[in-house]
Design a protein around this motif. Structure first.
Motif, short mmCIF file in Angstrom:
data_model
loop_
_atom_site.label_atom_id
_atom_site.label_comp_id
_atom_site.label_asym_id
_atom_site.label_seq_id
_atom_site.Cartn_x
_atom_site.Cartn_y
_atom_site.Cartn_z
N HIS A 9 0.88 -1.29 -0.06
CA HIS A 9 -0.08 0.04 0.10
C HIS A 9 0.88 1.27 0.00
CE1 HIS A 9 -3.18 -3.01 0.83
NE2 HIS A 9 -2.63 -3.33 1.96
N ALA A 10 2.18 1.19 0.05
CA ALA A 10 2.96 2.18 0.27
C ALA A 10 2.68 3.44 -0.94
CB ALA A 10 4.69 1.73 0.09
N GLY A 11 2.59 4.62 -0.19
CA GLY A 11 2.47 6.05 -1.00
C GLY A 11 1.11 5.92 -1.74
N ASN A 12 0.28 5.29 -1.16
CA ASN A 12 -1.20 5.33 -1.56
C ASN A 12 -1.84 6.73 -0.96
OD1 ASN A 12 -2.07 4.78 1.02
ND2 ASN A 12 -3.04 2.88 0.51
N HIS A 13 -3.28 7.09 -1.37
CA HIS A 13 -3.63 8.32 -0.87
C HIS A 13 -3.83 8.32 0.71
CE1 HIS A 13 -7.38 6.09 0.29
NE2 HIS A 13 -7.25 5.25 -0.88
N ALA A 14 -3.81 7.34 1.13
CA ALA A 14 -3.88 7.14 2.94
C ALA A 14 -2.66 7.52 3.31
CB ALA A 14 -4.43 5.82 3.52
N LEU A 17 -1.97 11.50 3.13
CA LEU A 17 -2.64 11.86 4.18
C LEU A 17 -1.98 12.15 5.35
CD1 LEU A 17 -5.05 13.93 5.21
CD2 LEU A 17 -6.25 11.81 5.97
N LYS A 18 -1.74 10.82 5.93
CA LYS A 18 -1.08 10.59 7.00
C LYS A 18 0.33 11.25 6.98
CE LYS A 18 -0.64 6.07 7.30
NZ LYS A 18 0.11 4.83 6.87
N HIS A 19 1.15 11.05 6.03
CA HIS A 19 2.66 11.45 6.03
C HIS A 19 2.49 13.15 6.05
CE1 HIS A 19 3.89 7.03 5.18
NE2 HIS A 19 3.61 7.33 6.34
N LEU A 20 1.60 13.44 5.33
CA LEU A 20 1.63 15.14 5.05
C LEU A 20 1.25 15.53 6.67
CD1 LEU A 20 0.32 17.13 2.33
CD2 LEU A 20 -0.43 17.87 4.77
N GLY A 47 10.82 1.98 4.83
CA GLY A 47 10.94 2.30 3.67
C GLY A 47 10.50 1.19 2.83
N TYR A 48 10.08 1.75 1.40
CA TYR A 48 9.45 0.66 0.70
C TYR A 48 9.89 0.88 -0.87
CZ TYR A 48 6.94 0.43 4.50
OH TYR A 48 6.37 0.18 5.84
N LEU A 112 11.01 4.98 -4.52
CA LEU A 112 11.00 4.54 -3.17
C LEU A 112 10.18 5.43 -2.56
CD1 LEU A 112 15.12 4.70 -2.36
CD2 LEU A 112 13.76 2.51 -2.90
N TYR A 113 9.72 4.85 -1.52
CA TYR A 113 8.45 5.58 -0.47
C TYR A 113 8.88 5.31 0.79
CZ TYR A 113 4.75 7.98 1.13
OH TYR A 113 4.01 8.77 1.82
N PRO A 114 9.12 6.52 1.59
CA PRO A 114 9.74 6.49 2.94
C PRO A 114 8.41 6.09 3.82
CG PRO A 114 9.17 8.86 2.42
CD PRO A 114 8.90 7.93 1.02
N GLY A 115 8.73 5.44 5.03
CA GLY A 115 7.74 4.87 5.96
C GLY A 115 7.72 6.01 7.08
N SER A 116 6.78 6.07 7.76
CA SER A 116 6.89 6.80 8.87
C SER A 116 8.07 6.97 9.79
CB SER A 116 5.79 6.74 10.01
OG SER A 116 5.44 5.33 10.43
N PRO A 117 8.93 5.87 10.04
CA PRO A 117 9.85 6.36 10.76
C PRO A 117 11.27 6.99 9.86
CG PRO A 117 9.27 3.95 11.00
CD PRO A 117 8.55 4.63 9.77
#
Ligand SMILES: C[S@@+](CC[C@H](N)C(=O)[O-])C[C@H]1O[C@@H](n2cnc3c(N)ncnc32)[C@H](O)[C@@H]1O
Length: 295
Positions: A9-14, A17-20, A47-48, A112-117
């Protein structure tokens, strides 16, 4: 054994919102010259690879971060978040070479997409600390391989149960991200019970809770149950991008419930949510909601 893997699901619309929201709150926390602890109760892998098999399965990032990636008209808070993701996509420095920097006007390919950490790490200062809970053994191993150091702990345990041992931090300043997979329906109840306990132990903490907009009574009731905890101040934001599928399933959108939000957050979100609706809509009735009880 848990089946949920965030890589799908990495980088999806959710995540957008969450990471912004996470990025904006971290900017606010780091604007003050006082150390704080960042606690991620459900940290993921950190990260993904968007070209990896899991992320490619449904390529959800194409309807998320990808829609914002090269736009020239991003409102400032969205531009700040996209810039973080772009920095995460810079090539690694060769041994002995300085780290590459994101030049103005440069857009690296989205790989690449960064996770919250990782988003938190881009903001944290030497005196700040991090606690990262992740229950899935292989994601916890990935995290541990990439996150270390004196002020960082990766904890391969249940983040709901583990939070109480981390709060209040010393000094008493902290930001908690609670981002469960809701793979088990019991997660909805655990969110409420864990936050009820957390605001008793550490009332002044900042708590960010993500939840999915899905066709479940537990999801629909969650914001009201959190308001009933009577935290001093809260903000609820929701982004709806789609309707449920023909069977009534699917992720229509998602929400964030923030306890003790920065006083600037409402105005920031009011300015960017119409833009996010326009860019991330997957049907004509896409919408947003913001409601707040100021402290
Ligand atoms: C939505 S993902 C987290 C994504 C991450 N916060 C981010 O924004 O990049 C949820 C994660 O929680 C993990 N998980 C599920 N139940 C957990 C629990 N009780 N405690 C800690 N981690 C858990 C899952 O393995 C999954 O990696």
């Amino acid at each position: 054994m848990l089946a949920y893997r965030h890589a799908f699901h990495a980088g999806n619309h959710a995540d957008v919102l969450k990471h912004l929201v996470l990025d904006q709150v971290l900017r606010y926390m780091t604007a003050k010259d006082k150390p704080f602890r960042y606690i991620d109760t459900h940290a993921g892998a950190g990260g993904y690879l968007l070209k990896g098999a899991q992320a490619q399965k449904k390529a959800e990032y194409r309807e998320g971060i990808n829609r914002l990636w090269s736009r020239p008209d991003l409102p400032e808070p969205v531009a700040q978040y996209v810039e973080l993701v772009q920095r995460f996509n810079l090539p690694e420095a060769a041994p002995g070479e300085p780290a590459p920097v994101l030049e103005k006007g440069m857009t690296p390919p989205l790989a690449l997409y960064p996770g919250s950490p990782s988003i938190a790490r881009m903001h944290l200062r030497p005196g700040d600390s991090m606690r990262l809970f992740e229950l899935h053994p292989s994601d916890a191993r990935t995290l541990a391989a990439h996150f270390g150091g004196r002020h960082v702990q990766v904890i391969n345990e249940d983040g709901f149960a583990g939070l109480k041992g981390q709060i209040p931090p010393s000094p008493r300043r902290g930001l908690v991200l609670m981002d469960p997979s809701y793979e088990l329906v019991g997660d909805y109840g655990k969110v409420v019970a864990t936050l009820r306990d957390a605001v008793t132990r550490f009332a002044e903490g900042v708590y960010l809770l993500w939840y999915p907009q899905v066709n479940r009574i537990e999801a629909a009731q969650l914001p009201k149950r959190l308001m009933a905890l009577s935290p001093k101040g809260w903000l609820h934001v929701r982004l709806t991008v789609n309707k449920p599928d023909a069977q009534g399933f699917g992720l229509s959108g998602s929400g964030m419930f923030i306890i003790n939000p920065p006083f600037t957050l409402h105005a920031t979100l009011a300015a960017v949510m119409p833009y996010l609706v326009e860019q991330l809509a997957q049907y004509e009735d896409a919408s947003f909601l913001i409601e707040e009880q100021p402290a």
